[in-house]
Write a protein that holds these residues in place. Sequence first.
Motif, mmCIF file in Angstrom:
data_model
loop_
_atom_site.group_PDB
_atom_site.id
_atom_site.type_symbol
_atom_site.label_atom_id
_atom_site.label_comp_id
_atom_site.label_asym_id
_atom_site.label_seq_id
_atom_site.Cartn_x
_atom_site.Cartn_y
_atom_site.Cartn_z
ATOM 1 N N ARG A 37 0.799 -1.225 0.000
ATOM 2 C CA ARG A 37 0.000 0.000 0.000
ATOM 3 C C ARG A 37 0.830 1.273 0.000
ATOM 4 N NH1 ARG A 37 -4.930 -1.819 -1.555
ATOM 5 N NH2 ARG A 37 -5.860 -3.271 -0.042
ATOM 6 N N GLY A 38 2.147 1.161 0.170
ATOM 7 C CA GLY A 38 2.987 2.344 0.170
ATOM 8 C C GLY A 38 3.000 3.061 1.508
ATOM 9 N N TRP A 39 3.452 4.320 1.479
ATOM 10 C CA TRP A 39 3.592 5.107 2.700
ATOM 11 C C TRP A 39 2.236 5.448 3.294
ATOM 12 C CZ3 TRP A 39 2.163 10.409 3.497
ATOM 13 C CH2 TRP A 39 2.600 10.940 4.716
ATOM 14 N N MET A 40 2.184 5.435 4.618
ATOM 15 C CA MET A 40 0.997 5.870 5.324
ATOM 16 C C MET A 40 1.396 6.872 6.404
ATOM 17 S SD MET A 40 -1.884 3.732 7.430
ATOM 18 C CE MET A 40 -0.620 2.842 8.323
ATOM 19 N N PRO A 41 0.702 7.998 6.519
ATOM 20 C CA PRO A 41 1.012 8.941 7.596
ATOM 21 C C PRO A 41 0.838 8.271 8.952
ATOM 22 C CG PRO A 41 -0.487 9.920 5.989
ATOM 23 C CD PRO A 41 -0.404 8.469 5.662
ATOM 24 N N ASN A 42 1.751 8.533 9.852
ATOM 25 C CA ASN A 42 1.654 7.920 11.170
ATOM 26 C C ASN A 42 0.332 8.241 11.854
ATOM 27 O OD1 ASN A 42 2.670 8.214 14.415
ATOM 28 N ND2 ASN A 42 3.222 6.362 13.306
ATOM 29 N N ALA A 43 -0.192 9.423 11.624
ATOM 30 C CA ALA A 43 -1.457 9.806 12.252
ATOM 31 C C ALA A 43 -2.632 8.963 11.769
ATOM 32 C CB ALA A 43 -1.746 11.286 11.983
ATOM 33 N N SER A 44 -2.481 8.276 10.624
ATOM 34 C CA SER A 44 -3.553 7.453 10.082
ATOM 35 C C SER A 44 -3.510 6.010 10.569
ATOM 36 C CB SER A 44 -3.485 7.460 8.547
ATOM 37 O OG SER A 44 -3.603 8.767 8.033
ATOM 38 N N VAL A 45 -2.480 5.654 11.337
ATOM 39 C CA VAL A 45 -2.308 4.271 11.775
ATOM 40 C C VAL A 45 -3.522 3.734 12.540
ATOM 41 C CG1 VAL A 45 -0.980 2.806 13.349
ATOM 42 C CG2 VAL A 45 0.201 4.270 11.696
ATOM 43 N N PRO A 46 -4.104 4.477 13.503
ATOM 44 C CA PRO A 46 -5.246 3.917 14.230
ATOM 45 C C PRO A 46 -6.414 3.528 13.319
ATOM 46 C CG PRO A 46 -4.375 5.804 15.402
ATOM 47 C CD PRO A 46 -3.677 5.775 14.069
#
Length: 388
Positions: free
Chosen positions: A240-249
């Motif tokens: 899926r590529g990069w994900m912002p850390n804030a989107s982890v939850p």
Amino acid sequence: MKIVYFTHSLASCWNHGNAHFLRGIASELVHRCHRVDVYEPRGAWSLANLLDDHGRNGLEPWRRAYPELSSRTHDRDFDIEAALADADLVLVHEWNEPGLVARVGRHRRDGGRYRLLFHDTHHRAVSDPDAMRAHDLSGYDGVLAFGATLAAVYRRWGWGDRVFVWHEAADTRRFQPPRIEGQREGVVFIGNWGDDERSAELETFLLGPAQDAGLDLDIYGVRYPQAALDTLARYGARYRGWMPNASVPDVFAQHMATVHVPRRYYAEALPGIPTIRVFEALACGIPLVSAPWDDTENLFRPGTDYLLARSREEAAAHLRRLAAEPESRHALAEAGLETIRSRHTCAHRVDELLAILDRLDGAPAARLGTDPLTDDIRPAVSGTEIPA
């Protein structure tokens, strides 16, 4: 207090695992009405890569999640006197240029009236010790090490009782279980491929077990070379590529389980250091299966907070069980969340930091500082220079 933190980047979490903890600590300090000034070098590689890959829109998730935080960029010849004026505590992260590390140390040694701590959250003290020992820390009051085994390295280097264990922790203001449970499917892994430090382990404890258990697998991260992408495709994993850390939850909330695969240095040379991924997963209430990792400091309860797998077969069995037994998933998630909330939040770490200052000063840390803030939450630094 006025706290100054020199980081690699506050704005970017692209291949920068310290961003979660730094943001959480800074946010907690601001909510306690301390002033937090964060500085990051102009052109930091993490931010540069983020902007190259995603443009300025890549910064929006962290800005929405942390409206009370901001940072200033600096060049090598910036006005250090102005930056450190009236500071009570200064922290310098290890991923800074040696020149900056030394310059701040000289300022402290030449009369800076603050406590100065070096913050190490990486394995380079064992993987590249010459580079770490090249840092001039002669002006520093102490070292914050994110695990006891790393602290032991600094003690061997002569720091004695001036090195303090300061583990990472979860920012539970943002990293929480979903308020309303929805459909959860498959397994998710969040982490970078990174320099072949765990290539074989990812196959043994993540890719193979998910395939063996017949579960969909989503993978988020950066620095996956073509050979790695070919390996993922061979196992049927979806990159899926990069994900912002804030989107982890939000991503955790969509999946049945996650897997932790520590890098080889943490599994072998620095046992007892879980890295931020374990804290994130347990704080979000997602069942966790971990590759071999020796919790030498008893941070968690193996078998209760997470499931430990010692082989591909055992990892696959754990995943099958979690997929088939909702009650097992619930019990595991609740236990892990309990441990995080009782011991491993950024609020706990701020308390520990203040206690460390007490030990260094011999006086309550709350007495330090002459620049109290109001109860209003406001940006830690006005006029941020990070691209809008």
